[in-house]
Write an enzyme that holds these catalytic residues in place. Structure first.
Site, PDB file in Angstrom:
ATOM      1  N   ASP A  95      15.036  40.169  50.031  1.00  0.00           N
ATOM      2  CA  ASP A  95      14.270  39.378  50.914  1.00  0.00           C
ATOM      3  C   ASP A  95      12.667  38.774  50.348  1.00  0.00           C
ATOM      4  O   ASP A  95      12.383  39.418  49.333  1.00  0.00           O
ATOM      5  CB  ASP A  95      13.832  39.807  52.135  1.00  0.00           C
ATOM      6  CG  ASP A  95      13.162  41.335  51.922  1.00  0.00           C
ATOM      7  OD1 ASP A  95      13.251  41.906  51.088  1.00  0.00           O
ATOM      8  OD2 ASP A  95      12.070  41.597  52.793  1.00  0.00           O
ATOM      9  N   GLU A 161      12.483  44.591  52.662  1.00  0.00           N
ATOM     10  CA  GLU A 161      11.633  45.242  51.962  1.00  0.00           C
ATOM     11  C   GLU A 161      10.196  44.953  52.530  1.00  0.00           C
ATOM     12  O   GLU A 161       9.058  45.466  52.583  1.00  0.00           O
ATOM     13  CB  GLU A 161      11.563  45.349  50.386  1.00  0.00           C
ATOM     14  CG  GLU A 161      10.580  46.340  49.886  1.00  0.00           C
ATOM     15  CD  GLU A 161       9.211  45.325  49.272  1.00  0.00           C
ATOM     16  OE1 GLU A 161       8.531  46.190  48.821  1.00  0.00           O
ATOM     17  OE2 GLU A 161       9.087  44.377  49.486  1.00  0.00           O
TER      18      GLU A 161
END
Length: 412
Positions: A95, A161
């Protein structure tokens, strides 16, 4: 855009189709493909995960997709080599942070090369590392096919994350249950290929203060949630200073103490009404070895002392804190030496390890008892910024690092 700047287009054509690696992308081309996926944390990352899974399956590597509860995001876990002890985990998150409100010179999701720099969202943080991992697959698989890969390399790519290291725990649990204990975990966050063996942990919280509304001319009939919140905010900041005064310091960090910071606050209805509610969001970034639960309990105890005098006339008055992101552990205490020594061998020098203030998934891996460090290409200084970039020289350095890892796992 300078005269040398150019987009790297047609990324769909980069996907490999042949098991002999004749069309396998290099790290630069893998990065172009990965950047083209909009994996901002609010979006699904499944298209990128499926891309990696499909590419690995073309060359005979089985990749496990580990979904979140909603099924719209996933981790990827792939083992190349024998399932024995002594494996090395290569960890990265898929991400990226948003681009809204940033002045980009070009499309953030089209990789652009300009004077040795590759610009694009996630190029440094941290699709550059994932690109290098994927570029290393041919050497790993060829060693496996030849029977010379004695110990495995494990690809572990996570989701979410950036919003609290949400995906890694599920992947770590699967790795723990399925595979023998790894010798080391290398988390490829951008460190300019420096070895980082310590970072802070983080807890995000939201505090809701409930008061009693009244007309402001009759101020003692009400209890202002804003006034109570203000006293809590200053107490939280005071706790940071108290830890400094008591010597709870680690000079390896640029900010050598735990930091407590209130980042957002809202409340009240009108200037002539005592506020019935006030909400503020805050964070605690703790040093390795600090007792997070004790620090939070101290703040909760103060909240109870603060509201007690008001309860007789306004029983509803309350201050309640809840975690919006569960504590992500720090990295620092425990055995990291095997991972440090491994990185030193791969880098070819005895450089000292460093500490950083930001938080990564490394603490979660290390909490399993696995020696873990952070080491990856690119600079954290350009992460999350407009025109984020990674230098071609950093990709090349990481390529060399991983090529040496292949030799290491062959026993050479």
């Amino acid at each position: 855009m300078s005269a040398s700047a150019s987009p790297i287009a047609n990324t769909a054509s980069l996907m490999p189709q042949h098991a002999d690696f004749s069309d396998w992308p290099n790290s630069r081309d893998w990065l172009a493909h990965l950047v083209s996926f909009n994996t901002v944390s609010r979006e699904s990352n499944l298209a990128l995960i499926h891309c990696l899974r499909d590419a690995l399956e073309v060359v005979g590597v089985s990749a496990e997709v580990i979904h979140n509860d909603g099924g719209d995001k996933a981790n990827l876990l792939a083992v190349i080599g024998p399932e024995v002890e002594g494996g090395v985990v290569l960890s990265g998150h898929t991400d990226v942070v948003p681009v809204e409100g940033q002045a980009w010179d070009s499309d953030p999701f089209t990789l652009r090369e300009d004077e040795g720099r590759l610009h694009g969202r996630g190029s440094a943080d941290m699709k550059g590392f994932i690109a290098c991992c994927m570029a290393a697959v041919p050497a790993l698989v060829n060693a496996q096919r030849a029977g010379t890969l004695k110990k495995p390399v494990i690809l572990a790519f996570s989701y979410d994350e950036e919003i609290g290291c949400l995906g890694a725990p599920r992947m770590i649990a699967r790795l723990r249950d399925r595979l023998p204990r790894p010798a080391a975990v290398l988390v490829g966050e951008p460190t300019m290929m420096a070895i980082v063996d310590a970072h802070k942990g983080i807890t995000d919280l939201r505090t809701t203060v409930t008061g009693k509304p009244s007309h402001s001319s009759l101020v003692y009939q009400g209890v202002s949630a804003i006034h109570l919140a203000a006293r809590m905010v200053t107490f939280i900041e005071d706790r940071m200073q108290a830890r400094i005064d008591c010597g709870h310091l680690d000079e390896r960090f640029g900010v050598p103490h735990a930091s407590l910071h209130v980042g957002r606050i809202e409340g009240g209805t009108a200037v002539n009404i005592t506020a019935g509610e006030c909400i503020f969001d805050w964070e605690l970034r703790h040093l390795p070895g600090e007792d997070v639960e004790a620090m939070l309990a101290e703040i909760d105890a103060h909240a109870e002392r603060l509201v007690a005098p008001y309860r007789e006339r306004a029983p509803e008055v309350a201050i309640r804190s809840e975690r919006t992101v569960e504590t992500v552990p720090s990295l620092g205490h425990g055995d990291r030496d095997p991972a440090i020594r491994l990185c030193q061998r791969l880098l070819g020098d005895e450089r000292a390890s460093e500490a950083v203030a930001y938080t990564t998934e490394a603490g979660q891996f290390h909490s399993e008892g696995w020696p873990t460090v952070v080491c990856g290409p690119g600079s954290i200084g350009v992460a999350h910024q407009a025109n984020e970039y990674i230098e071609l020289s950093q990709l090349a350095a990481c390529d060399r690092f991983l090529a040496q890892l292949v030799r290491e796992q062959q026993g050479g």
